[in-house]
Design a protein around this motif. Sequence first.
Motif, PDB file in Angstrom:
ATOM      1  N   ARG A 134      38.593  45.847  40.419  1.00 22.97           N
ATOM      2  CA  ARG A 134      38.477  44.484  40.923  1.00 22.97           C
ATOM      3  C   ARG A 134      37.899  43.566  39.859  1.00 22.97           C
ATOM      4  O   ARG A 134      38.340  42.420  39.702  1.00 22.97           O
ATOM      5  CB  ARG A 134      37.570  44.453  42.174  1.00 22.97           C
ATOM      6  CG  ARG A 134      38.033  45.295  43.347  1.00 22.97           C
ATOM      7  CD  ARG A 134      39.375  44.827  43.900  1.00 22.97           C
ATOM      8  NE  ARG A 134      39.412  43.412  44.225  1.00 22.97           N
ATOM      9  CZ  ARG A 134      39.038  42.896  45.410  1.00 22.97           C
ATOM     10  NH1 ARG A 134      38.594  43.701  46.360  1.00 22.97           N
ATOM     11  NH2 ARG A 134      39.139  41.607  45.642  1.00 22.97           N
ATOM     12  N   LEU A 135      36.900  44.044  39.120  1.00 29.13           N
ATOM     13  CA  LEU A 135      36.289  43.212  38.080  1.00 29.13           C
ATOM     14  C   LEU A 135      37.270  42.962  36.941  1.00 29.13           C
ATOM     15  O   LEU A 135      37.297  41.862  36.368  1.00 29.13           O
ATOM     16  CB  LEU A 135      35.010  43.876  37.562  1.00 29.13           C
ATOM     17  CG  LEU A 135      33.902  44.100  38.596  1.00 29.13           C
ATOM     18  CD1 LEU A 135      32.655  44.659  37.916  1.00 29.13           C
ATOM     19  CD2 LEU A 135      33.560  42.828  39.349  1.00 29.13           C
ATOM     20  N   GLU A 136      38.072  43.967  36.629  1.00 33.87           N
ATOM     21  CA  GLU A 136      39.082  43.787  35.581  1.00 33.87           C
ATOM     22  C   GLU A 136      40.100  42.732  36.000  1.00 33.87           C
ATOM     23  O   GLU A 136      40.495  41.873  35.199  1.00 33.87           O
ATOM     24  CB  GLU A 136      39.782  45.115  35.301  1.00 33.87           C
ATOM     25  CG  GLU A 136      40.795  45.038  34.171  1.00 33.87           C
ATOM     26  CD  GLU A 136      41.422  46.387  33.855  1.00 33.87           C
ATOM     27  OE1 GLU A 136      42.376  46.416  33.053  1.00 33.87           O
ATOM     28  OE2 GLU A 136      40.961  47.408  34.405  1.00 33.87           O
ATOM     29  N   GLY A 139      38.521  39.336  35.765  1.00 34.69           N
ATOM     30  CA  GLY A 139      38.468  38.909  34.366  1.00 34.69           C
ATOM     31  C   GLY A 139      39.801  38.363  33.894  1.00 34.69           C
ATOM     32  O   GLY A 139      39.851  37.364  33.146  1.00 34.69           O
ATOM     33  N   GLU A 140      40.895  38.987  34.323  1.00 34.41           N
ATOM     34  CA  GLU A 140      42.220  38.504  33.944  1.00 34.41           C
ATOM     35  C   GLU A 140      42.490  37.117  34.525  1.00 34.41           C
ATOM     36  O   GLU A 140      43.072  36.249  33.861  1.00 34.41           O
ATOM     37  CB  GLU A 140      43.286  39.493  34.426  1.00 34.41           C
ATOM     38  CG  GLU A 140      44.725  39.065  34.177  1.00 34.41           C
ATOM     39  CD  GLU A 140      45.080  38.940  32.701  1.00 34.41           C
ATOM     40  OE1 GLU A 140      46.150  38.378  32.412  1.00 34.41           O
ATOM     41  OE2 GLU A 140      44.295  39.389  31.839  1.00 34.41           O
ATOM     42  N   GLN A 162      36.133  35.127  27.014  1.00 34.17           N
ATOM     43  CA  GLN A 162      35.006  36.050  27.181  1.00 34.17           C
ATOM     44  C   GLN A 162      33.669  35.309  27.081  1.00 34.17           C
ATOM     45  O   GLN A 162      32.708  35.675  27.758  1.00 34.17           O
ATOM     46  CB  GLN A 162      35.075  37.164  26.131  1.00 34.17           C
ATOM     47  CG  GLN A 162      36.291  38.076  26.276  1.00 34.17           C
ATOM     48  CD  GLN A 162      37.449  37.664  25.394  1.00 34.17           C
ATOM     49  OE1 GLN A 162      37.620  36.475  25.109  1.00 34.17           O
ATOM     50  NE2 GLN A 162      38.237  38.621  24.954  1.00 34.17           N
ATOM     51  N   ASP A 163      33.609  34.284  26.213  1.00 32.25           N
ATOM     52  CA  ASP A 163      32.405  33.446  26.155  1.00 32.25           C
ATOM     53  C   ASP A 163      32.143  32.808  27.511  1.00 32.25           C
ATOM     54  O   ASP A 163      30.997  32.761  27.985  1.00 32.25           O
ATOM     55  CB  ASP A 163      32.574  32.322  25.112  1.00 32.25           C
ATOM     56  CG  ASP A 163      32.642  32.821  23.687  1.00 32.25           C
ATOM     57  OD1 ASP A 163      31.893  33.759  23.354  1.00 32.25           O
ATOM     58  OD2 ASP A 163      33.428  32.263  22.907  1.00 32.25           O
ATOM     59  N   VAL A 164      33.194  32.331  28.133  1.00 26.89           N
ATOM     60  CA  VAL A 164      33.068  31.619  29.403  1.00 26.89           C
ATOM     61  C   VAL A 164      32.534  32.546  30.488  1.00 26.89           C
ATOM     62  O   VAL A 164      31.717  32.145  31.329  1.00 26.89           O
ATOM     63  CB  VAL A 164      34.418  30.998  29.818  1.00 26.89           C
ATOM     64  CG1 VAL A 164      34.310  30.307  31.172  1.00 26.89           C
ATOM     65  CG2 VAL A 164      34.889  30.010  28.752  1.00 26.89           C
TER      66      VAL A 164
END
Length: 212
Positions: A134-136, A139-140, A162-164
């Motif tokens: 779910r986290l992956e 992230g997408e 990724q910074d965000v």
Amino acid sequence: MSRPSSTAVDRLLANGSGRRPRADARRNVERLVEAARIAVAEVGVGVSAHEIARRAGVGVGTFYRRIPSLEVLLQAVLDEVLDDIEDAAEQAMEDPNPWRGLCAFATAYVRLRAESCGINEALGGACGDALAPRLEDLGERLRLLVERARSAGAVRTDIAWQDVAFLFAAAATGERTLGLRAGEQQWERNLRIVLDGLRPAQPGTLPGAPPT
């Protein structure tokens, strides 16, 4: 495309038999899920079955008759909240204004992190592999939102998605730091500063009052 609706109660009552659960069984599961959501928000993912049962007004025996395990209940509750976050991401992608869509998602996402100890822990990886897919996926969705806004010229080109992810996590805040007490809209102020930092344009107006 929207996902079919499936609540934590539905997930916990699904037994593959096709039979509807008794009304009293469903009521107990609903009470346990509601109590679990509140307990997870206040205490975190380390909350106990006894604490949830107490908050639901049932005995721990009833808890284990209706729920396979504490871990199953927590995953169902966290999945339900992650569904809400993913719905916010879908709505943001449908907004014809990429920057407005990203801001709307950021507000929903940071609000949940700021208001729920357990969600903040879960999004930070405290649940291990249980929520990894779910986290992956989340992230997408964030990557697509950020890259869409960046392509529209609304986000600085030197900032990676990724910074965000880390910036949004940092916008959620505790009640105190360095002897200062957070303002009532502290996470909103933090998020506005973060969002302004993402933009190549001029900053917006800060909400609320500064910390005291």
